[in-house]
Motif scaffolding. Structure first.
Motif, PDB file in Angstrom:
ATOM      1  N   ALA B 220       0.857  -1.195   0.000  1.00  0.00           N
ATOM      2  CA  ALA B 220       0.000   0.000   0.000  1.00  0.00           C
ATOM      3  C   ALA B 220       0.888   1.238   0.000  1.00  0.00           C
ATOM      4  N   VAL B 221       0.734   2.075  -1.026  1.00  0.00           N
ATOM      5  CA  VAL B 221       1.626   3.245  -1.126  1.00  0.00           C
ATOM      6  C   VAL B 221       0.884   4.568  -0.957  1.00  0.00           C
ATOM      7  N   GLY B 222      -0.442   4.540  -0.802  1.00  0.00           N
ATOM      8  CA  GLY B 222      -1.199   5.797  -0.788  1.00  0.00           C
ATOM      9  C   GLY B 222      -1.103   6.595   0.502  1.00  0.00           C
ATOM     10  N   ALA B 223      -0.913   5.906   1.633  1.00  0.00           N
ATOM     11  CA  ALA B 223      -1.009   6.595   2.931  1.00  0.00           C
ATOM     12  C   ALA B 223       0.295   7.283   3.306  1.00  0.00           C
ATOM     13  N   ASP B 224       0.594   8.359   2.565  1.00  0.00           N
ATOM     14  CA  ASP B 224       1.823   9.103   2.837  1.00  0.00           C
ATOM     15  C   ASP B 224       1.560  10.298   3.737  1.00  0.00           C
ATOM     16  N   ALA B 247       9.009   2.627   9.844  1.00  0.00           N
ATOM     17  CA  ALA B 247       7.987   2.191  10.808  1.00  0.00           C
ATOM     18  C   ALA B 247       7.427   3.369  11.611  1.00  0.00           C
ATOM     19  N   ALA B 248       8.291   4.298  11.986  1.00  0.00           N
ATOM     20  CA  ALA B 248       7.830   5.419  12.817  1.00  0.00           C
ATOM     21  C   ALA B 248       6.731   6.192  12.095  1.00  0.00           C
ATOM     22  N   GLN B 249       6.937   6.476  10.806  1.00  0.00           N
ATOM     23  CA  GLN B 249       5.936   7.218  10.033  1.00  0.00           C
ATOM     24  C   GLN B 249       4.660   6.400   9.810  1.00  0.00           C
ATOM     25  N   VAL B 250       4.849   5.157   9.406  1.00  0.00           N
ATOM     26  CA  VAL B 250       3.699   4.324   9.040  1.00  0.00           C
ATOM     27  C   VAL B 250       2.802   4.078  10.253  1.00  0.00           C
ATOM     28  N   GLU B 255      -0.455   3.732   6.912  1.00  0.00           N
ATOM     29  CA  GLU B 255      -1.452   2.675   6.763  1.00  0.00           C
ATOM     30  C   GLU B 255      -1.661   1.844   8.034  1.00  0.00           C
ATOM     31  N   PHE B 256      -0.609   1.698   8.849  1.00  0.00           N
ATOM     32  CA  PHE B 256      -0.751   0.854  10.036  1.00  0.00           C
ATOM     33  C   PHE B 256      -1.253   1.631  11.257  1.00  0.00           C
ATOM     34  N   SER B 257      -1.363   2.956  11.128  1.00  0.00           N
ATOM     35  CA  SER B 257      -1.754   3.771  12.289  1.00  0.00           C
ATOM     36  C   SER B 257      -3.182   3.451  12.746  1.00  0.00           C
ATOM     37  N   HIS B 258      -4.058   3.117  11.791  1.00  0.00           N
ATOM     38  CA  HIS B 258      -5.461   2.873  12.140  1.00  0.00           C
ATOM     39  C   HIS B 258      -5.588   1.611  13.013  1.00  0.00           C
ATOM     40  N   ALA B 259      -4.888   0.554  12.603  1.00  0.00           N
ATOM     41  CA  ALA B 259      -4.928  -0.690  13.386  1.00  0.00           C
ATOM     42  C   ALA B 259      -4.240  -0.494  14.740  1.00  0.00           C
ATOM     43  N   LEU B 260      -3.149   0.290  14.740  1.00  0.00           N
ATOM     44  CA  LEU B 260      -2.444   0.542  16.009  1.00  0.00           C
ATOM     45  C   LEU B 260      -3.347   1.306  16.966  1.00  0.00           C
ATOM     46  N   ASN B 261      -3.980   2.369  16.446  1.00  0.00           N
ATOM     47  CA  ASN B 261      -4.843   3.201  17.296  1.00  0.00           C
ATOM     48  C   ASN B 261      -6.060   2.429  17.800  1.00  0.00           C
ATOM     49  N   ALA B 262      -6.498   1.432  17.018  1.00  0.00           N
ATOM     50  CA  ALA B 262      -7.641   0.615  17.435  1.00  0.00           C
ATOM     51  C   ALA B 262      -7.203  -0.512  18.373  1.00  0.00           C
ATOM     52  N   GLY B 263      -5.902  -0.579  18.672  1.00  0.00           N
ATOM     53  CA  GLY B 263      -5.400  -1.600  19.590  1.00  0.00           C
ATOM     54  C   GLY B 263      -5.328  -2.989  18.972  1.00  0.00           C
TER      55      GLY B 263
END
Lengths: 300, 300
Positions: B220-224, B247-250, B255-263
């Motif tokens: 996935a390349v869109g979530a910049d 990893a810090a940005q993602v 793209e991974f921030s949504h899953a991280l924030n949802a725990g």
């Protein structure tokens, strides 16, 4: 895209116009009308050098600017320029690059000197019998040139660590009628001058609190990065007014950070220069005030 | 300083050499051998545009680079380029500017595509019967071109929202012998493809967890930037391997921030792409793994 060399830039430069725009920019920054992303800094430890990238946009302006500046002091040993820099000017409407100013850091140096001039206009005491410069490099020269249009005083004390360099600094000014007083004793300078500009890369305080008389104004421009310090923390603590070009930077790693970290001053004591220039915050309140301005440099 | 136009850059560009250098850079970054100050971003709300400044230095390299890139999508309505950009290459020994690459963002687009290729080499399943592309813009085209040298599969599904644009995208590839399958149904694509590349500016998930079969790889390349999302958080949570270019940005806004924030995932589950390329971290462990790579873009 138009490309301008440093020669073209020097010829086209109008200090009065630049000072007016700089003043506008500082006021806009203090009013929160400017986007200034945190500066980027890359370190080149092998040659004790660094490069900074600063970008800024005044909301509503037609253009935005990205500046790249680098200081490679050891270049001088090989006979090369030690400063490099350029400014990229782009349209804020289309993003298109419009001009590249290959100024080699010249505009940065001018901007610092003109900021010193704006500070002196706003904060110097009513009577200045002698101006003091700490440092005898390019920035000291530019500061003195910039002050000429806002100060009539031509008695100048200059402090440095090398008498020969001090004398070389003084000669051209003496030839223009300035009364130049080179000294290796910073205390002597401090006691004689009512307007003092510090432009050194010092990492230890050069001026102590007890040397500074009531009514003195000091502008310190050297602490543009962590580790630099020109004024004793006790002197900063003793001042009646503290002004910063960018309070966040000056308190984080600039000239006021030492006094803040020692618990001698509070964040709220520091006014933004733009607020002082706009009359929203007081600079000097009384002729007997000791006032200090610290310039850390930023994109405004 | 040498100035190169985008035409000159395109002529001189060697994808194999660029991919090898990119690989080196990603590995060096993951190993902590690169200075990458946080990117600067300026927003132009009036025209829904922005400009980013990225700079980087690989320790010990002869040069460092500062990149300015801007996206003014509304320019297209006036018949103007919507992307602008340039790279400034300076000596890391003297600071001197050496080259200005007026690439108008072309190199940035190539770099993203080549990163997608490196990811596919490292993480695609052993057998790929069909490749899926979400999005039919320039980046989708470049991703497909870049995959050609590492994937023999020529059956390509392409998803978009506009059938006419999809067909226009497919034509030149069909003419070169690709079996192109345009679709308006992302689920149909997801169920048919084992290697999927998402290159859209989507702000809502395009792919759901239950559509993805075992053994699929997704890049996935869109979530910049903040607000972008191409994959459902549940899909990210379901993956057997998560890899990020940075990893810090993602994890912060990619793209991974949504899953991280949802725990649903933990920081430690995300490997750096450079570590995967260097073999220090596993990418795909089994043919049946679902693997996901997210590319947020950075100076490495």
């Amino acid at each position: 895209m138009d490309i301008y060399t440093s020669k073209q830039i020097m010829q086209a430069f109008r200090p009065e116009r630049a000072a007016a725009l700089l003043r506008e920019g500082l006021i806009a920054y203090a009013a929160g009308r400017m986007q200034l992303p945190p500066m980027q800094r890359i370190h080149f430890d092998a040659v004790a050098a660094d490069c900074v990238v600063k970008s800024g946009y005044l909301e509503g302006d037609k253009v935005f600017v990205v500046k790249v500046w680098s200081g490679f002091e050891h270049n001088a040993e090989q006979g090369l320029d030690s400063r490099h820099g350029m400014l990229l000017v782009c349209s804020a409407r289309t993003g298109e690059p419009q001009a590249l100013l290959l100024d080699k850091g010249w505009l940065t140096a001018q901007r610092t000197a003109l900021t010193g001039r704006l500070v002196a206009e706003a904060m110097a005491p009513p009577t200045v019998d002698a101006i003091g410069l700490l440092g005898c490099g390019q920035q000291a020269q530019l500061q003195l040139e910039a002050l000429a249009s806002v100060q009539t005083c031509r008695q100048i004390w200059v402090w440095g660590r090398n008498l020969q360099r001090l004398q070389a600094f003084c000669e051209p000014f003496a030839a223009r009628g300035y009364r130049m007083r080179p000294t290796l004793d910073a205390r002597q300078l401090a006691e004689a001058c009512q307007l003092i500009v510090c432009c050194t890369p010092a990492r230890q305080p050069l001026l102590q609190a007890e040397w500074i008389a009531a009514g003195t104004h000091i502008t310190a421009v050297g602490a543009d990065r962590s580790g630099r310090q020109e004024l004793a923390a006790g002197l900063v603590a003793r001042a009646d007014a503290l002004v910063a070009d960018c309070a966040a930077q000056v308190l984080e790693y600039g000239e006021f950070s030492h006094a803040l970290n020692a618990g001698l001053i509070r964040h709220e004591q520091v006014a933004e220069l733009g607020d002082v220039l706009a009359g929203r915050q007081p600079g000097r309140r009384a002729a007997s005030d000791i006032t200090i301005a610290s310039l850390s440099g930023f994109a405004a």
